[in-house]
Design an enzyme around this catalytic site. Structure first.
Site, mmCIF file in Angstrom:
data_model
loop_
_atom_site.group_PDB
_atom_site.id
_atom_site.type_symbol
_atom_site.label_atom_id
_atom_site.label_comp_id
_atom_site.label_asym_id
_atom_site.label_seq_id
_atom_site.Cartn_x
_atom_site.Cartn_y
_atom_site.Cartn_z
ATOM 1 N N GLY A 201 0.811 -1.217 0.000
ATOM 2 C CA GLY A 201 0.000 0.000 0.000
ATOM 3 C C GLY A 201 0.844 1.267 0.000
ATOM 4 N N ARG A 202 1.856 1.317 0.857
ATOM 5 C CA ARG A 202 2.660 2.551 0.972
ATOM 6 C C ARG A 202 3.667 2.707 -0.158
ATOM 7 N NH1 ARG A 202 3.171 -1.048 4.949
ATOM 8 N NH2 ARG A 202 5.165 -2.080 5.320
#
Ligand code: F6P
Length: 543
Positions: free
Chosen positions: A270-271
């Protein structure tokens, strides 16, 4: 394997400890006096960025020892394993291939024997077509009107990267498109984002890797109701909602046609996903050409990280200097200070990137780590921070290493503004490193106890990162620089930078508490005394 020996028991670590003791409190004033070539020696260049690390409390020997530690901890092998698509995220059994998201069409990167590059480019082509249709008005809303507002609904990596990139590249954005971001489950976020928007001209991008995240699903559901309350036709959803996700089943369940879904893959964390399809809002805002330049900047830094000798490798050197500060100088935080208004959300973005990645206390083998890991990242744009928290950085009792970020040319030249901005950037690094001695203070006529108040001890470390201009390519290089620094540190610590089990417990407990807060009948509470009391208080007062 080197990693079976606790990090702090390795000979390379011991050598660094001895070196740290020998260095003692040697002042940056002395280090600069001893070595006239210091600024050049510790300035590194890569992918359009120049980083001066000479104001860090290091010597040539520090770097040599840090590089020996990195090699002993298998940095090169770990980096190569990532680029080869091996499942280095061992706790989730996943490859880690954000680098594939910006790889040119001609490259080949395999996951489980399949080349992922064509899939990446297929999604990019669909994103380009969609972004162009929205930007030119070919994509119409349900009532036949042109879309004039985009609202990205997502949280964490499905929000912070897109917001940061939009703000950073706003100069390049199509100005007749309003672009907003909703992340918080607090209804105020959505309510304020849509209050002046016309539903018939608004497009929602629901961005969620899992498409199950509570905050995002709640916001998306409310956004859907907001739209349907105005347009009064279920069919409208198809023209006003698109999804970005890895989870087609949940996207369908929400009622978004998979034809309007842009996919990505479980090998994108996600990051690390801001240039996967999660970057759709960025592409709509700045257009496919600028987006391609952004990808190019990322790739240039990837190639530098993959191929440059370690001693000239910018993410390697800065990552190791950060580890030195954290583990040997006892500096528990890093202040990121962009002297560039367009980078105002960059520190917030870096917080998730670095802290969700390296906020870990067990090694890959599940043993307790033997050295402090991920430092706390924080910051604000200069010069605002100077009039707020810089006092502590200059004269407080803690060491706070600073990353100053600036650009030689302004995107918005206005009178003396940019010269003053840059002057402040340079002056802060100088003041932190060299300070002001009691003798200098006294020479100004100050006497008595006031002298000590006016002394600046100095010897406070900083790195200054410069680029010519904030372009999409430069932003890509800058983000990739921090991604790879994070990787370098995790490799030395022997931790998994790509999982995030620490966010799970709160999510599970929140579900239980939500049902207790919302229960019609007084629930039987079985938490601790404090939690029970808080729930009772909220239940009594919420109405
Ligand atoms: O907070 C945990 C987390 O999983 C982050 O890693 C992620 O970026 C965020 O939630 C959002 O997840 P999703 O994109 O699946 O909605």
């Amino acid at each position: 394997m080197a990693n079976n020996t606790p990090l702090t028991a390795t000979p390379q670590w011991k050598a660094l400890e001895a070196h740290r003791a020998a260095l003692g409190s040697t002042h940056l004033r002395a280090l600069f006096a001893q070595d006239p070539g210091r600024a050049q020696r510790f300035t590194f260049e890569a992918a359009g960025l120049t980083a001066d690390a000479s104001k860090q409390r290091i010597t040539a020997e520090t770097l040599t020892l840090l590089l020996q530690l990195a090699e002993a901890r298998g940095l090169t092998a770990k980096r190569d394993a990532m680029f080869r698509g091996e499942a280095i995220n061992t706790t989730e059994k996943r490859a880690v291939l954000h680098v594939a998201l910006r790889a040119p069409k001609t490259s080949r990167i395999e996951v489980d024997g399949a080349d992922v590059v064509p899939q990446v480019h297929e999604v990019l082509s669909r994103m380009r077509a969609f972004a162009t249709a929205v930007r030119t008005g070919t994509w119409k809303g349900h009532t036949g009107q042109r879309i004039t507002a985009i609202v990205n609904i997502g949280i964490g990596g499905s929000d912070l990267g897109p917001v940061m990139a939009y703000e950073a590249l706003r100069f390049y954005a199509q100005r007749d498109l309003t672009v907003r971001f909703v992340s918080n489950v607090d209804g105020a976020d959505l309510a304020e984002a849509v209050r002046d928007l016309d539903p018939a001209r608004t497009l929602f991008i629901v961005a969620s890797k899992t498409f199950t995240t509570q905050e995002t699903m709640e916001n998306a559901g409310s956004a859907r109701r907001w739209l349907l309350a105005a347009l009064k036709d279920e069919q409208a959803v198809a023209r006003h909602f698109v999804a970005v996700s890895t989870n087609e089943a949940e996207v369908r369940r929400f009622g978004i046609d998979p034809a309007n879904m842009f996919g990505f893959w479980d090998w994108v964390g996600g990051r690390y996903s801001m240039i996967s399809a999660i970057g759709l809002s960025t592409m709509v805002a700045i257009g496919p050409e600028h987006y391609d330049a952004l990808l190019g900047g990322f790739h240039a830094m990837d190639e530098h990280f993959r191929t440059a000798p370690l001693e000239k490798n910018l993410p390697v050197v800065l990552g190791l200097v950060g580890l030195w500060n954290n583990d040997f100088l006892g500096a528990a935080s890093v202040a990121v200070l962009p002297y560039e208004q367009y980078l105002k959300r960059f520190p917030a973005y870096l917080q998730q990137l670095t802290m969700e990645s390296n906020g870990k206390s067990v090694t890959l083998e599940g043993e307790a780590v033997s050295a402090p890991t991920g430092p706390i990242y924080w910051g604000e744009p200069g010069t605002n921070g100077q009039h707020s928290f810089y006092q502590l950085i200059h004269q407080g009792t803690r060491v706070v290493p600073c990353d100053f970020i600036g650009f030689c040319q302004s995107l918005q030249p206005l009178g003396r503004h940019h010269a003053l901005l840059l002057a402040n950037l340079v002056a802060q690094g100088e003041a932190l490193a060299f300070g002001k001695t009691a003798e200098q203070v006294k020479a100004e006529g100050v006497t008595g106890a006031l002298v000590n108040h006016k002394v600046f001890e100095g010897n406070r470390p900083s790195t200054t990162i410069l680029a010519d201009r904030l372009t999409p390519a430069v932003l890509g290089s800058l983000v990739a620089l921090y991604e790879h620094q994070t990787f370098v540190q995790a490799a030395v610590w022997g931790i998994n930078a790509f999982d995030q089990w620490g966010v799970e417990l709160g999510k599970v407990l929140a579900k239980a508490v939500a049902s207790e807060l919302e229960a019609a009948k007084e629930p039987t509470l079985a938490h601790d005394g404090s939690t029970n009391a808080l729930i009772r208080h909220l239940r009594a007062r919420r109405a």
